[in-house]
Design a protein around this motif. Structure first.
Motif, short mmCIF file in Angstrom:
data_model
loop_
_atom_site.label_atom_id
_atom_site.label_comp_id
_atom_site.label_asym_id
_atom_site.label_seq_id
_atom_site.Cartn_x
_atom_site.Cartn_y
_atom_site.Cartn_z
N GLN A 4 0.83 -0.89 0.12
CA GLN A 4 -0.07 0.30 -0.10
C GLN A 4 0.78 1.04 -0.43
O GLN A 4 1.57 1.48 0.79
CB GLN A 4 -0.97 -0.10 0.98
CG GLN A 4 -2.09 -0.70 0.94
CD GLN A 4 -2.95 -1.11 -0.51
OE1 GLN A 4 -3.78 -0.34 -0.21
NE2 GLN A 4 -2.95 -2.07 -0.56
N PHE A 5 1.02 2.04 -1.30
CA PHE A 5 1.85 3.02 -0.83
C PHE A 5 1.15 3.96 -0.88
O PHE A 5 0.00 4.06 -1.24
CB PHE A 5 2.33 2.93 -2.13
CG PHE A 5 3.50 2.08 -3.06
CD1 PHE A 5 4.97 1.90 -2.16
CD2 PHE A 5 3.22 0.61 -3.63
CE1 PHE A 5 5.33 0.37 -2.08
CE2 PHE A 5 3.76 -0.06 -4.31
CZ PHE A 5 4.57 -0.29 -3.51
N ALA A 61 9.96 4.59 -1.06
CA ALA A 61 10.37 3.93 -1.99
C ALA A 61 10.96 4.62 -2.71
O ALA A 61 11.32 4.08 -4.21
CB ALA A 61 8.67 2.94 -2.41
N ALA A 62 9.86 5.72 -3.39
CA ALA A 62 10.47 6.26 -4.34
C ALA A 62 10.57 8.04 -4.69
O ALA A 62 9.93 8.51 -3.20
CB ALA A 62 9.39 6.20 -5.80
N TYR A 87 12.60 -1.52 -4.19
CA TYR A 87 10.90 -1.55 -4.73
C TYR A 87 11.12 -0.79 -6.21
O TYR A 87 9.51 -1.11 -7.19
CB TYR A 87 10.65 -0.06 -4.99
CG TYR A 87 10.47 -0.58 -3.06
CD1 TYR A 87 8.85 -0.55 -2.39
CD2 TYR A 87 11.34 -0.02 -1.98
CE1 TYR A 87 8.97 -1.13 -1.57
CE2 TYR A 87 10.82 -0.50 -0.82
CZ TYR A 87 9.58 -0.06 -0.20
OH TYR A 87 9.72 -1.01 1.19
N ARG A 88 12.18 -1.91 -6.84
CA ARG A 88 11.44 -1.57 -8.40
C ARG A 88 10.95 -2.68 -10.05
O ARG A 88 10.91 -3.50 -9.11
CB ARG A 88 13.60 -1.49 -9.07
CG ARG A 88 14.00 -0.68 -8.33
CD ARG A 88 15.54 -0.16 -8.93
NE ARG A 88 16.56 0.99 -8.79
CZ ARG A 88 17.49 0.91 -8.23
NH1 ARG A 88 18.02 0.01 -8.06
NH2 ARG A 88 18.03 1.84 -8.00
N GLY A 89 11.14 -2.32 -10.50
CA GLY A 89 9.67 -3.23 -11.07
C GLY A 89 8.05 -3.17 -10.71
O GLY A 89 7.69 -4.20 -11.22
N GLN A 90 7.91 -2.20 -9.51
CA GLN A 90 6.58 -1.77 -9.54
C GLN A 90 5.81 -0.57 -9.64
O GLN A 90 4.97 -0.75 -9.34
CB GLN A 90 6.97 -2.34 -7.69
CG GLN A 90 7.03 -3.93 -7.16
CD GLN A 90 7.22 -3.37 -5.63
OE1 GLN A 90 6.39 -2.88 -5.10
NE2 GLN A 90 8.33 -3.66 -5.39
#
Length: 153
Positions: A4-5, A61-62, A87-90
């Motif tokens: 849940q971002f 995460a970003a 978290y890459r690829g999400q």
């Protein structure tokens, strides 16, 4: 279980000390340690920037920042776009960049938005409407190209 971002957008003065430390740590981890790019990351632009953060709970995460126009730069700039390795690829790069772009266009609706894109990511930024301009240049040991999204009324 799906993550849940949460996207948080704040001016520098509203950042907590924890958020500021997380931002600096993420940028150093990716740009300096992973990409071996040596430059003064904590520049004077952070103080005037709007900071876009994507969190997974308490973990950053970003991230991206929006630098407002100033005396020698008559456009908005988005930079320091980064996703933590875990978290890459999400699709978080798209999420954080789109949030930064939407915010920049709301803050500066009459201005172009400019980025300095790492050359391998040119096609990715073109998906957002950015067009390359000028020659490839070295920025901290990594090839970049200036790209612009022209303001449309």
């Amino acid at each position: 279980m799906l993550n849940q971002f949460e996207t948080i957008i704040e001016p520098f003065a509203a950042l907590s000390l924890i958020q500021l430390q997380q931002i600096m740590q993420l940028r150093q981890q990716v740009f300096m340690l992973e990409q071996h790019s040596l430059y003064l990351d904590a520049d004077n632009n952070d103080v005037n920037a709007t900071h876009v953060m994507v969190y997974d709970g308490a973990k950053l995460a970003a991230y991206a920042r929006i630098v407002p126009p100033h005396l020698s730069i008559p456009h908005a700039q988005i930079g320091r776009v980064v996703v933590a390795s875990a978290y890459r690829g999400q699709n978080l790069g798209t999420e954080v960049f789109q949030a930064a772009l939407d915010t920049a266009q709301r803050q500066f609706p009459q201005l172009d938005v400019v980025i300095a894109a790492q050359t391998p990511l040119q096609a990715w930024y073109q998906r957002f409407g950015f067009v390359s301009e000028g020659e490839v240049f070295d920025d901290g040991g990594v090839e970049h190209v200036k790209m612009r999204l022209v303001h449309t009324a």
